[in-house]
Design a protein around this motif. Structure first.
Motif, PDB file in Angstrom:
ATOM      1  N   VAL A 174       4.246   1.125  11.059  1.00  0.00           N
ATOM      2  CA  VAL A 174       5.691   0.494  10.346  1.00  0.00           C
ATOM      3  C   VAL A 174       4.688   0.020   8.686  1.00  0.00           C
ATOM      4  O   VAL A 174       5.773   0.238   6.832  1.00  0.00           O
ATOM      5  N   VAL A 175       4.444  -1.375   9.257  1.00  0.00           N
ATOM      6  CA  VAL A 175       3.539  -2.075   8.192  1.00  0.00           C
ATOM      7  C   VAL A 175       2.548  -0.691   6.957  1.00  0.00           C
ATOM      8  O   VAL A 175       3.326  -1.234   5.645  1.00  0.00           O
ATOM      9  N   ALA A 176       2.400   0.338   7.003  1.00  0.00           N
ATOM     10  CA  ALA A 176       1.333   0.810   5.759  1.00  0.00           C
ATOM     11  C   ALA A 176       3.179   1.313   5.630  1.00  0.00           C
ATOM     12  O   ALA A 176       3.101   1.988   3.855  1.00  0.00           O
ATOM     13  N   GLU A 177       4.347   1.871   5.909  1.00  0.00           N
ATOM     14  CA  GLU A 177       4.782   2.513   4.796  1.00  0.00           C
ATOM     15  C   GLU A 177       5.959   1.807   4.382  1.00  0.00           C
ATOM     16  O   GLU A 177       6.326   1.980   3.115  1.00  0.00           O
ATOM     17  N   LEU A 178       5.679   0.389   5.127  1.00  0.00           N
ATOM     18  CA  LEU A 178       6.830  -0.661   4.273  1.00  0.00           C
ATOM     19  C   LEU A 178       5.953  -1.437   2.784  1.00  0.00           C
ATOM     20  O   LEU A 178       6.340  -1.401   1.674  1.00  0.00           O
ATOM     21  N   VAL A 179       3.872  -1.264   3.232  1.00  0.00           N
ATOM     22  CA  VAL A 179       3.695  -1.735   2.059  1.00  0.00           C
ATOM     23  C   VAL A 179       3.782  -0.450   0.891  1.00  0.00           C
ATOM     24  O   VAL A 179       3.738  -1.135  -0.282  1.00  0.00           O
TER      25      VAL A 179
END
Length: 305
Positions: A174-179
């Motif tokens: 999810v972090v990668a998607e948010l970034v």
């Protein structure tokens, strides 16, 4: 980031990053907001961002101290409030505003009308948008666990249910998607595609008289929509027929029952409304002064009867 923030400062800072309550909307799983809503709140300072609270939010805010006290009594933990805005050390666009902290854990305060979407207390079975919010806070702070203390408002006696949510390694995806979302849409300026009819109405509030060429995707959507509307019309017609049978059976009766069980009610009620036509006739000047003109776009599927 250290030091207490005023609400105005906090709201301004929220525009500079992705907070926990943004995550569900960005991922497209929020019932309340869309990715475009979040995007607008970040790039347009004229867009209000959580400054006007709903009644449910106001109730939750008013009860926060009470919920924390009940949580401390139930768990025996010492709790301290936290209004600091935290920034992820590796991804500065990820931010977190915490409710409270206890020894070795975060504490998130919630109120809910009932426990319909909640699992057993002590588990990590909470509504998905809350799970994402808590995982976001755990990611930003690097704390291993968060307790969600929730007060269900339909209880006869005030008590909190506590849910323990450990940090999940799966949130890294999810972090990668948010970034990526932040880089493309906020830094890069690419507008998120509309995902609801309201998104479309806000994106294109007025028509310009031009004509658009139908794409293959639009043609498929039109055919499916025609089929759905026909099915819905047939269901509405059948619904009207069935209600007519039941009402005809009831006549002037208020209740329909069988063996003491009430099956349906058809009660009289009084309603009042403003007669706009009469107001315009008797008080034309006041009617003109109070008339507001608004622009709307009406969507019609051609070929419908």
């Amino acid at each position: 980031m250290s030091g207490e923030l005023t609400r105005a400062e906090w709201l301004a800072r929220r525009r500079q990053g992705i907070g926990g309550s943004d995550v569900a909307a960005i991922l497209g799983v929020s019932k309340w907001k869309t990715p475009r809503d979040i995007w607008l709140s970040k790039i347009d300072s004229s867009v209000e961002f959580e400054d006007r609270q709903t009644l449910q939010q106001l109730i939750g805010t008013a009860l926060e101290s009470h919920v924390l006290r009940l949580y401390a009594e139930k768990t025996g933990r010492s709790v301290r409030r936290s209004h600091q805005l935290h920034v992820d050390p590796d991804h500065p666009m990820l931010i977190a505003n915490l409710d409270a902290r206890a020894a070795g854990r975060l504490v998130e305060i919630k109120t809910a009308r009932n426990d319909d979407d909640w699992g057993s207390p002590g588990s990590d079975d909470v509504p998905h948008d809350y799970w994402l919010q808590v995982q976001h806070y755990l990611q930003v702070t690097r704390v291993p666990v968060c307790d969600v203390a929730v007060l269900f408002l339909n209880q006869s006696e005030p008590d909190v249910a506590v849910y323990e949510i450990p940090r999940s390694e799966q949130y890294a995806e999810v972090v990668a998607e948010l970034v990526d979302w932040w880089d493309r849409h906020v830094v890069g300026g690419a507008e998120p595609a509309p995902v609801t009819g309201q998104d479309c109405s806000r994106r294109w509030p007025r028509s310009n008289g031009a004509e658009a060429i139908a794409t293959h995707e639009a043609l498929i959507a039109i055919e499916e929509l025609r089929g759905l509307k026909a099915a819905m019309k047939a269901m509405e017609d059948r619904k009207e027929q069935l209600e007519t049978i039941i009402k005809s059976t009831m006549g002037e009766a208020e209740k329909l029952h069988q063996s003491g069980t009430v099956l349906a009610t058809w009660k009289s009620s009084e309603t009042s409304r403003l007669d706009a036509k009469l107001v315009r006739e008797r008080y034309p000047d006041a009617a003109r002064e109070c008339t507001v003109t608004s622009s709307v776009r009406r969507f019609l599927l051609k070929g419908e009867k």
